[in-house]
Design an enzyme around this catalytic site. Structure first.
Site, short mmCIF file in Angstrom:
data_model
loop_
_atom_site.label_atom_id
_atom_site.label_comp_id
_atom_site.label_asym_id
_atom_site.label_seq_id
_atom_site.Cartn_x
_atom_site.Cartn_y
_atom_site.Cartn_z
N LYS A 180 -1.40 9.67 8.07
CA LYS A 180 -1.47 8.57 9.19
C LYS A 180 -2.42 7.80 8.83
CE LYS A 180 -3.20 6.86 12.33
NZ LYS A 180 -3.52 5.29 12.55
N GLU A 387 -24.31 1.13 11.60
CA GLU A 387 -23.32 0.51 10.41
C GLU A 387 -22.72 -0.75 10.95
OE1 GLU A 387 -20.02 2.84 9.63
OE2 GLU A 387 -20.29 2.82 7.72
#
Ligand code: NDP
Length: 495
Positions: A180, A387
Site C-alpha cells: 500500500k 521532526e
C-alpha cells in the site's frame, strides 16, 4: 516551466492490472506544477481483501516460495535490470509526484536497482544453523522459512527506494507481498510491480492496492491473512499499526521518524562539515527520515561555522524540480507545508535567531520553502524536538563531548546521528554512546545495501537491509533428529 504529462494507473492483483471494484479514482497534482500528473484507483477494504487472498494463495500453494533461491535470484536481478532500463521514466514520475529534484530522483532510482541486485544475493543465503554436538544420537537443524504474506505500507518521501528496502528482501527469501503506497506518490510502486510481472514473477506474488491509509492501509495492518506488516512512515501512524497488528499478533517491523543531530567538534575539517550539514538538512527538501535537522556545534567555533553554513545555504538552488540545476524542489503536500510553517513560527516565537529563510518562496506555481537556518536554539524548543520534515536547520551549541551527547540523546527519536572530528577518542565516544540505529563519522547519509538500517527508541522496531533483512522476513523452525535406540521412559531399557 518544463512540460508535464498525466498517467492513468491501475492496481495490481494476482498478476492483473485492475481498477477499484467501486470504480472510484483519485488524482495526484504535481506539488511543483499544479497540474494533474497521475490518476489512480481508490481501492477500499474489499479490494484489499482480494489482494491479500491472491498473496495468500501464491504463498500457500504457488511456485514462488517453493522455487530455489537461485531461481528467485535470477528474477530479482531481472527486475534490477528493468529498473535501470526505465530509470529516466521512474525518476520523472518520482519528481512529478513528490516534488523532489530530478537529479536526486535519478540517484534514488539508481540506488533502488542496487537494492534489488543485493537482495538477489541473499536469496541463496537464507540459511539456518546445524548442531552436531548435542549428543551422538542427535542432529539439530534450525531451518529458515519465509514468514509468509507480508503487508507493506510506505510513505511519499522516497517511494521507490523505501518499498525496495522491503520488497526484494521479502521476495528473496520466498515471501509474497501486498503493498500500500502513499496516496501522494503511488506511481513508481505500481510501475515496480509491473516490472516484477515483466521479469517473470508468478501472479499473486506482488500485489499493489492504492487508496487512503485510513481505509486500505488500516485494513492491511489488521488483516488476519497477513503474517507480517512492515511500515515506514510517521511515528504516530506506526503506533496505530502496531496496535492493529496486535489483534492477530502478527510480526511488526517499523521504520519511523527522526530528529537527527550532526555534531561538529572544534577539530573537525570544517570545509567538509559545512558541506555535509547543508546537504544533510536540505537533501530531498528535508523531507527525509535521516534529515540532519539538528546541528550541534562546539562553542569555540560556533559563530564562524554557522556563518559559513548560512553562506553555503544561500547557494542552494530552490525551484522547478525538473530543472537539472535545482537542489531543493517543492514541498509534497499542503499539510506538510503548513507543518513546516507552523514549526518555523514556533521557533521564532520561542526566541531562536532566524538567520536565513523562514518563508514561502515566491513562485508562479507550486509550493516551495526557503532554505532556513536557526541559531541559538535550546533543547526545550519544539524546533529542537519535533521532526519538521522540511528544509529547516536548528543549531544548538555545546561545550564538551558529554554535553553534545546529552543534547543529541535528549529526544524520543533515535534513527541516526553523526560526528565530525579528527580525534579518534571523540569519534568512538560519540559512536558508542549515541542512542541511534546509525552513526556516521565524518560523513552523512552514506548508505549501502549491505549495512542494516533502523531506529532506536520511537524511531522504529526491527532492521532493514543487510543480512538483518533475512532475519526479519523469515521464521525459524527447529528440527531435532534422533538416530539409534531409544531409552525407555518407563524402565530404562533400550528400545
Ligand atoms: P504517514 O505515517 O502519514 O504515512 C505513511 C503511510 O501510512 C502512507 O502510505 C499512509 O497512507 C499510510 N497510513 C496513514 N494512516 C494510516 C493508518 N491509520 N493505517 C495504515 N496506514 C496508514 O507518513 P508520511 O507519508 O507523511 O511520511 C512521512 C513520515 O515518514 C515522517 O515522519 C518520516 O520521518 C517517516 N519516514 C521514516 C523513514 C524511516 O526509514 N525511518 C523513511 C521515510 C519516512 P496515505 O498517506 O496514502 O493516507
Amino acid at each position: 516551466m518544463t512540460t508535464t504529462t498525466t498517467t492513468t494507473y491501475q492496481m495490481l492483483v494476482d498478476g492483473e492490472s485492475v481498477a477499484a471494484r467501486s470504480g472510484a479514482v483519485f488524482e495526484r497534482v504535481s506539488p511543483a506544477h499544479d497540474v494533474v500528473v497521475g490518476t489512480y484507483p481508490r481501492g477500499d477494504a474489499a479490494d484489499m481483501d482480494r489482494a491479500v487472498a491472491a498473496a495468500r494463495a501464491a504463498f500457500d500453494s504457488g511456485p514462488w516460495p517453493r522455487s530455489s533461491g537461485a531461481a528467485r535470484a535470477r528474477v530479482l536481478r531481472r527486475v534490477a535490470d528493468l529498473i535501470e532500463r526505465d530509470l529516466e521514466e521512474l525518476a520523472r514520475t518520482e519528481t512529478l509526484e513528490s516534488g523532489k529534484p530530478i537529479s536526486q530522483a535519478r540517484g534514488e532510482v539508481a540506488s533502488t536497482a542496487e537494492l534489488w541486485f543485493y537482495a538477489a544475493t541473499l536469496a541463496q543465503h537464507a540459511y539456518g544453523d546445524s548442531h552436531n554436538a548435542i549428543g551422538e544420537q542427535y542432529l539439530g537443524v534450525v531451518l529458515r522459512e519465509p514468514i509468509g504474506v507480508v503487508g507493506m505500507i510506505t510513505p511519499w518521501n522516497f517511494p521507490l527506494l523505501i518499498v525496495s528496502q522491503k520488497l526484494p528482501f521479502a521476495l528473496a527469501v520466498g515471501c509474497t507481498a501486498v503493498v500500500k503506497p502513499a496516496e501522494l506518490t503511488s506511481g513508481t510502486t505500481i510501475r515496480l510491480a509491473e516490472l516484477c510481472r515483466e521479469a517473470g514473477m508468478p501472479p499473486g506474488v506482488v500485489n499493489v492496492i492504492t487508496g487512503s491509509g485510513r481505509e486500505v492501509g488500516a485494513r492491511l495492518a489488521e488483516h488476519p491473512g497477513i503474517d507480517m506488516i512492515t511500515f515506514t512512515g510517521s511515528t504516530a501512524v506506526g503506533k496505530t499499526i502496531m496496535a492493529s497488528a496486535a489483534s492477530t499478533l502478527k510480526k511488526v517491523e517499523l521504520e519511523l521518524g527522526g530528529k537527527n543531530p550532526q555534531v561538529v567538534m572544534a577539530d573537525a575539517n570544517l570545509d567538509r562539515a559545512v558541506d555535509a550539514v547543508v546537504f544533510g538538512v536540505y537533501f530531498n527538501q528535508g523531507e527525509c527520515c535521516n534529515s540532519a535537522s539538528r546541528l550541534l556545534v562546539h562553542d569555540t567555533i560556533a559563530d564562524e561555522f554557522v556563518d559559513r553554513v548560512v553562506e553555503r545555504a544561500k547557494a542552494v538552488r530552490v525551484g522547478d524540480p525538473l530543472d537539472e540545476a535545482t537542489l531543493i524542489g517543492a514541498i509534497a503536500s499542503a499539510e506538510q507545508f503548513d507543518q513546516i510553517q507552523s514549526l518555523v513560527h514556533d521557533g521564532t516565537a520561542s526566541g531562536a535567531s532566524l538567520l536565513l529563510g523562514g518563508h514561502r518562496l515566491d513562485s508562479d506555481t507550486g509550493r516551495f520553502f526557503q532554505p532556513t537556518v536557526f541559531d541559538h536554539v535550546t533543547p526545550d524548543m519544539s524546533i529542537a524536538r519535533e521532526e519538521i520534515f522540511g528544509p529547516v536547520l536548528s543549531t544548538l551549541r555545546f561545550s564538551t563531548i558529554e554535553h553534545a551527547l546529552e543534547i543529541a540523546n535528549a529526544t524520543v527519536y533515535g534513527l541516526s546521528a553523526g560526528i565530525w572530528t579528527q580525534d579518534l577518542d571523540s569519534a568512538m565516544t560519540f559512536a558508542r554512546r549515541a542512542k541511534a540505529g546509525t552513526v556516521w563519522v565524518n560523513c552523512w547519509m552514506d548508505g549501502f545495501p549491505e549495512l542494516s538500517f533502523g531506529g532506536y527508541k520511537e524511531s522504529g522496531v526491527g532492521r532493514e537491509l543487510g543480512r538483518a533483512a533475512v532475519d526479519e522476513f523469515t521464521e525459524l523452525k527447529t528440527l531435532t533428529i534422533h538416530t539409534g535406540p531409544r531409552t525407555s521412559w518407563i524402565d530404562g531399557t533400550l528400545l
